[in-house]
Design a protein around this motif. Structure first.
Motif, PDB file in Angstrom:
ATOM      1  N   ALA A  57       0.897  -1.196  -0.204  1.00 59.65           N
ATOM      2  CA  ALA A  57      -0.026   0.195   0.001  1.00 59.65           C
ATOM      3  C   ALA A  57       0.699   1.266  -0.052  1.00 59.65           C
ATOM      4  CB  ALA A  57      -1.121  -0.142   1.224  1.00 59.65           C
ATOM      5  N   LEU A  58       1.959   1.180   0.518  1.00 57.12           N
ATOM      6  CA  LEU A  58       2.780   2.539   0.876  1.00 57.12           C
ATOM      7  C   LEU A  58       3.359   2.607  -0.753  1.00 57.12           C
ATOM      8  CD1 LEU A  58       4.947   2.191   4.072  1.00 57.12           C
ATOM      9  CD2 LEU A  58       3.399   3.895   3.570  1.00 57.12           C
ATOM     10  N   HIS A  59       4.038   1.733  -1.005  1.00 50.99           N
ATOM     11  CA  HIS A  59       4.728   1.871  -2.395  1.00 50.99           C
ATOM     12  C   HIS A  59       3.635   2.211  -3.593  1.00 50.99           C
ATOM     13  CE1 HIS A  59       8.122  -0.968  -0.807  1.00 50.99           C
ATOM     14  NE2 HIS A  59       8.194   0.158  -0.506  1.00 50.99           N
ATOM     15  N   ARG A  60       2.326   1.575  -3.541  1.00 50.92           N
ATOM     16  CA  ARG A  60       1.141   2.141  -4.307  1.00 50.92           C
ATOM     17  C   ARG A  60       0.823   3.204  -4.261  1.00 50.92           C
ATOM     18  NH1 ARG A  60      -1.695  -2.383  -3.347  1.00 50.92           N
ATOM     19  NH2 ARG A  60      -2.864  -1.286  -1.590  1.00 50.92           N
ATOM     20  N   VAL A  61       0.816   4.024  -3.156  1.00 46.66           N
ATOM     21  CA  VAL A  61       0.354   5.215  -2.973  1.00 46.66           C
ATOM     22  C   VAL A  61       1.540   6.358  -3.415  1.00 46.66           C
ATOM     23  CG1 VAL A  61      -0.039   7.201  -1.149  1.00 46.66           C
ATOM     24  CG2 VAL A  61      -1.305   4.985  -1.033  1.00 46.66           C
ATOM     25  N   ALA A  62       2.799   5.724  -3.267  1.00 50.02           N
ATOM     26  CA  ALA A  62       4.047   6.518  -3.718  1.00 50.02           C
ATOM     27  C   ALA A  62       4.023   6.433  -5.214  1.00 50.02           C
ATOM     28  CB  ALA A  62       5.328   5.918  -3.130  1.00 50.02           C
ATOM     29  N   LEU A  89      11.745   5.542  -3.693  1.00 50.37           N
ATOM     30  CA  LEU A  89      10.290   5.696  -4.191  1.00 50.37           C
ATOM     31  C   LEU A  89       9.638   6.544  -3.500  1.00 50.37           C
ATOM     32  CD1 LEU A  89       8.222   4.490  -6.284  1.00 50.37           C
ATOM     33  CD2 LEU A  89       7.703   2.944  -4.432  1.00 50.37           C
ATOM     34  N   LEU A  90       9.427   6.693  -2.067  1.00 55.38           N
ATOM     35  CA  LEU A  90       8.640   7.711  -1.328  1.00 55.38           C
ATOM     36  C   LEU A  90       9.288   9.028  -1.670  1.00 55.38           C
ATOM     37  CD1 LEU A  90       7.590   4.872  -0.041  1.00 55.38           C
ATOM     38  CD2 LEU A  90       7.454   6.212   2.115  1.00 55.38           C
ATOM     39  N   ALA A  91      10.665   9.355  -1.660  1.00 56.99           N
ATOM     40  CA  ALA A  91      10.954  10.641  -1.724  1.00 56.99           C
ATOM     41  C   ALA A  91      10.833  11.017  -3.005  1.00 56.99           C
ATOM     42  CB  ALA A  91      12.657  10.557  -1.511  1.00 56.99           C
ATOM     43  N   ARG A  92      10.830  10.292  -4.163  1.00 61.50           N
ATOM     44  CA  ARG A  92      10.310  10.639  -5.485  1.00 61.50           C
ATOM     45  C   ARG A  92       8.728  11.142  -5.434  1.00 61.50           C
ATOM     46  NH1 ARG A  92      13.438   6.252  -7.223  1.00 61.50           N
ATOM     47  NH2 ARG A  92      11.887   4.854  -7.372  1.00 61.50           N
ATOM     48  N   SER A  93       8.008  10.339  -4.901  1.00 59.73           N
ATOM     49  CA  SER A  93       6.775  10.900  -4.691  1.00 59.73           C
ATOM     50  C   SER A  93       6.652  12.429  -4.213  1.00 59.73           C
ATOM     51  CB  SER A  93       5.726   9.947  -3.671  1.00 59.73           C
ATOM     52  OG  SER A  93       6.003  10.003  -2.552  1.00 59.73           O
ATOM     53  N   ILE A  94       7.437  12.548  -2.962  1.00 57.05           N
ATOM     54  CA  ILE A  94       7.476  13.974  -2.631  1.00 57.05           C
ATOM     55  C   ILE A  94       7.883  15.073  -3.427  1.00 57.05           C
ATOM     56  CG2 ILE A  94       8.618  15.166  -0.578  1.00 57.05           C
ATOM     57  CD1 ILE A  94       8.303  12.709   0.951  1.00 57.05           C
ATOM     58  N   GLU A  95       8.945  14.699  -4.289  1.00 54.06           N
ATOM     59  CA  GLU A  95       9.564  15.480  -5.260  1.00 54.06           C
ATOM     60  C   GLU A  95       8.287  15.721  -6.393  1.00 54.06           C
ATOM     61  OE1 GLU A  95      12.781  13.489  -6.623  1.00 54.06           O
ATOM     62  OE2 GLU A  95      14.263  14.367  -5.309  1.00 54.06           O
ATOM     63  N   ARG A  96       7.480  14.785  -6.576  1.00 55.33           N
ATOM     64  CA  ARG A  96       6.430  15.009  -7.339  1.00 55.33           C
ATOM     65  C   ARG A  96       5.224  15.725  -6.742  1.00 55.33           C
ATOM     66  NH1 ARG A  96       5.226   8.968  -9.391  1.00 55.33           N
ATOM     67  NH2 ARG A  96       3.505   9.876 -10.437  1.00 55.33           N
TER      68      ARG A  96
END
Length: 321
Positions: A57-62, A89-96
């Protein structure tokens, strides 16, 4: 920028779906396009799905990188996942543009992010606790609006009243912290953010003041507290008095820690397991200013694609004086 918001469950089991549905409706009224992660209502023992399901779930949301990733509830469960989370992967979601939001057990995720990637997240509400009440009049008057402002990028400062004795205090540093028990459990692990010269905020629930004192003294003896510029104490709520206390309580606990800690310890931060809570940018450079008993914590405006790695994100002014 869209206002997409995904509700996900990284920790404890969601016992009833109704509060999540109510939270989704109220968040829609605040202007968010709300979606529920496919395993948000999953159940395994006391967890919202087994470890693999919650990690997925964490990775899917990211991967989806919504504007806001809001945890449904805390509890316990993220510590089990820390060694397996794809932090880049989570950091890239934050960059996005994703803002990961929560408190309590979510502290483990926020501090892991900071330790591994220096990426920012938001200490703030949880869906069920703060938006899932049965009736609208049970909602806090402040928390939803502060959340909306923080997620839109409008929030640039928070303020609160503290005890006398800190007038004129000024400090700049990285804001970090969260739930004291969860934070202390990370000490000595690869998921511990080595923040020096920071501003550390702490809260907890169901912990007697002597247990809070022991955890704070552990941080003091490990060199953590004195490496900070200021410590902000939020609420330490729902503990039960004991006949053994004999006049010992939260006030006496704070005095005991102050006696051995050179770093200023300020009380009164509106944050913790209480209805009224601010949103705080974990990992952001902030400026703290105390004027008599009024405390201001301010930061520079951040655009969705700005990232903690950029030095220009440092705060030079506390806005909103």
């Amino acid at each position: 920028m869209t206002n997409s918001l995904t509700l996900f469950s990284p920790s404890g089991v969601v016992l009833k779906a109704a509060p999540v549905r109510r939270a989704a409706k109220r968040l829609q009224k605040l202007g968010f396009e709300v979606s529920l992660d496919e395993s948000a209502l999953a159940r395994f023992q006391r967890f919202a799905g087994d470890d693999d399901a919650r990690l997925a779930a964490l990775h899917r949301v990211a991967e989806a990188a919504p504007s806001v990733a809001l945890a449904t509830r805390g509890g316990y469960g993220l510590t089990r996942l820390l060694d397996r989370i794809d932090w880049p992967l989570l950091a890239r979601s934050i960059e996005r543009g994703t803002r990961w939001v929560g408190y309590s057990d979510v502290t483990a995720l926020q501090l892991g992010l900071l330790a591994h990637t220096k990426a920012e997240s938001w200490a703030g509400p949880l869906a069920i606790d703060d938006f899932g009440k049965e009736t609208d009049d049970q909602l806090d008057e402040i928390t939803p609006e502060v959340f909306r402002e923080a997620m839109s990028g409008e929030l640039e400062a928070v303020g609160f009243r503290t005890e006398a004795g800190f007038d004129g205090l000024e400090a700049k540093g990285v804001l970090w912290g969260g739930n004291l028990t969860v934070l202390s459990a990370l000490l000595g692990t690869p998921h511990w953010p080595k923040v020096r010269g920071g501003i550390l905020f702490l809260e907890d629930v169901n912990e007697h003041p002597y247990r809070v004192e022991r955890l704070l003294l552990q941080l003091q003896q490990a060199g953590v507290l004195q490496a900070q510029k200021a410590i902000l104490l939020g609420h330490f709520s729902d503990w039960k008095k004991s006949p053994l206390d004999r006049g010992y309580g939260l006030k006496q606990m704070v005095e005991a820690v102050r006696a051995v800690c050179v770093t200023p310890i300020l009380t009164g931060l509106p944050f913790g397991h209480v209805p009224t809570k601010l949103c705080l940018p974990v990992g952001r450079k902030v400026q703290l200013v105390v004027d008599r008993r009024d405390v201001f914590v301010g930061w520079e405006h951040s655009h969705p694609h700005e990232h903690e790695h950029h030095p220009e994100c440092g705060c030079e002014h506390a806005h909103g004086h």
